[in-house]
Design a protein around this motif. Sequence first.
Motif, short mmCIF file in Angstrom:
data_model
loop_
_atom_site.label_atom_id
_atom_site.label_comp_id
_atom_site.label_asym_id
_atom_site.label_seq_id
_atom_site.Cartn_x
_atom_site.Cartn_y
_atom_site.Cartn_z
N VAL A 1 20.64 37.83 59.23
CA VAL A 1 21.18 38.71 58.20
C VAL A 1 20.66 38.22 56.84
CG1 VAL A 1 23.28 39.65 57.17
CG2 VAL A 1 23.22 39.12 59.60
N GLN A 2 20.20 39.15 56.01
CA GLN A 2 19.67 38.80 54.70
C GLN A 2 20.71 38.07 53.87
OE1 GLN A 2 18.29 42.36 52.81
NE2 GLN A 2 16.83 42.82 54.44
N HIS A 3 20.26 37.06 53.12
CA HIS A 3 21.08 36.29 52.20
C HIS A 3 22.21 35.53 52.89
CE1 HIS A 3 18.83 38.51 49.24
NE2 HIS A 3 19.35 39.64 49.66
N ASP B 1 20.88 47.92 56.76
CA ASP B 1 20.02 47.54 55.64
C ASP B 1 20.04 46.04 55.34
OD1 ASP B 1 22.64 47.61 54.73
OD2 ASP B 1 22.12 48.42 52.77
N LYS B 2 20.87 45.26 56.04
CA LYS B 2 20.95 43.81 55.84
C LYS B 2 20.31 43.02 56.97
CE LYS B 2 23.27 44.17 52.07
NZ LYS B 2 22.59 44.01 50.80
#
Length: 75
Positions: A7-9, A55-56
Motif C-alpha cells: 500500500v502506498q505510503h 488508488d492506494k
Amino acid sequence: MEVKIGVQHTPREIVLESGESAEDVERLVADALAGKTQLLSLTDDKGRKVLVPADKIAYVELGEPATRRVGFGAL
C-alpha cells in the motif's frame, strides 16, 4: 495461496492466505486498477475480508500456498 499487497505510503505490506485461485485474485486486482471498482476486496482462509482502496495499491504479489510442517523432523 499467499497474497501480499503493498500500500502506498505504508511501510508494511498486507499478507493473507486466500482460498481463491491465482487467476481469480489477478482478475480482482486488474478490475480494481482499471477503475471498475473503488476497492480491492479479498477474503482470507479464516473468513476475514480485506479491503484496500484501488488508488492506494502499490503492488500485489501472488505466491504458492505455504505447507505447514508438523513434528520434530529435520528442516
